[in-house]
Design an enzyme around this catalytic site. Sequence first.
Site, PDB file in Angstrom:
ATOM      1  N   SER A  97       6.141  -3.767  10.728  1.00 17.61           N
ATOM      2  CA  SER A  97       7.360  -3.684   9.937  1.00 17.61           C
ATOM      3  C   SER A  97       7.364  -4.711   8.793  1.00 17.61           C
ATOM      4  O   SER A  97       6.490  -4.695   7.940  1.00 17.61           O
ATOM      5  CB  SER A  97       8.564  -3.859  10.864  1.00 17.61           C
ATOM      6  OG  SER A  97       9.766  -3.502  10.245  1.00 17.61           O
ATOM      7  N   HIS A 122       6.575   1.612   9.041  1.00 16.35           N
ATOM      8  CA  HIS A 122       7.677   2.570   9.176  1.00 16.35           C
ATOM      9  C   HIS A 122       8.729   2.261   8.112  1.00 16.35           C
ATOM     10  O   HIS A 122       8.654   1.257   7.421  1.00 16.35           O
ATOM     11  CB  HIS A 122       8.272   2.557  10.587  1.00 16.35           C
ATOM     12  CG  HIS A 122       8.874   1.247  11.005  1.00 16.35           C
ATOM     13  ND1 HIS A 122       9.327   1.006  12.277  1.00 16.35           N
ATOM     14  CD2 HIS A 122       9.105   0.095  10.335  1.00 16.35           C
ATOM     15  CE1 HIS A 122       9.810  -0.229  12.367  1.00 16.35           C
ATOM     16  NE2 HIS A 122       9.687  -0.792  11.196  1.00 16.35           N
TER      17      HIS A 122
END
Length: 198
Positions: A97, A122
């Site tokens: 992330s 993501h």
Amino acid sequence: MDTPDTTPPSSATEPRTSYLEEKAFKSRTLLIFGTVTDVMAADVARRLIALDADSADPIDVLVSSPGGHLESGDAIHDILRFIAAPVHMVGTGWVGSAATHLFLAVPRARRYCLPNTRFLIHQPSGGAGGPASDIAIQAREIVKARERIARTIARETGKPLEDVLVDIERDRWLSAEEAVEYGLVSRIIERKTELREA
């Protein structure tokens, strides 16, 4: 009769901590471990600026983090690009992330990982709440952040932006080998000496 206080003084641990801090500074090594927060970002930025002021020699940054606060990751990303000293980024454990975002701050040729590292890319997430108008504003900001993150990944990996937007729609886990193939990492290494061989 009073019971004697057997708690060791706090200064008992300070010399060891100071010794480790000094060793890390002299070896020009910085650890980014744990959740990315504003406190961590301030600490990492301060250390990077100090190391940069100390010498133009390379700085080795080891990253093992699940990610965290996106804007704190942005701050570290931008400081890594701001300083003059070259940085070797080394992934270990997992880099996910917001941590992947700061990992991508250095040129691909200086991005490495250890053999068992896993990467996660993501889209940003948010806990929207409050009045409907505020939720709409937060949703627009998340979409903007998603596009910005996708552009960074595309720029630093050479992947088409359209492909990256599809890839980050859901959690995308990559092994060390897959991260090399994707363009997140230039090379898998096992020893520090391999950084100097690049």
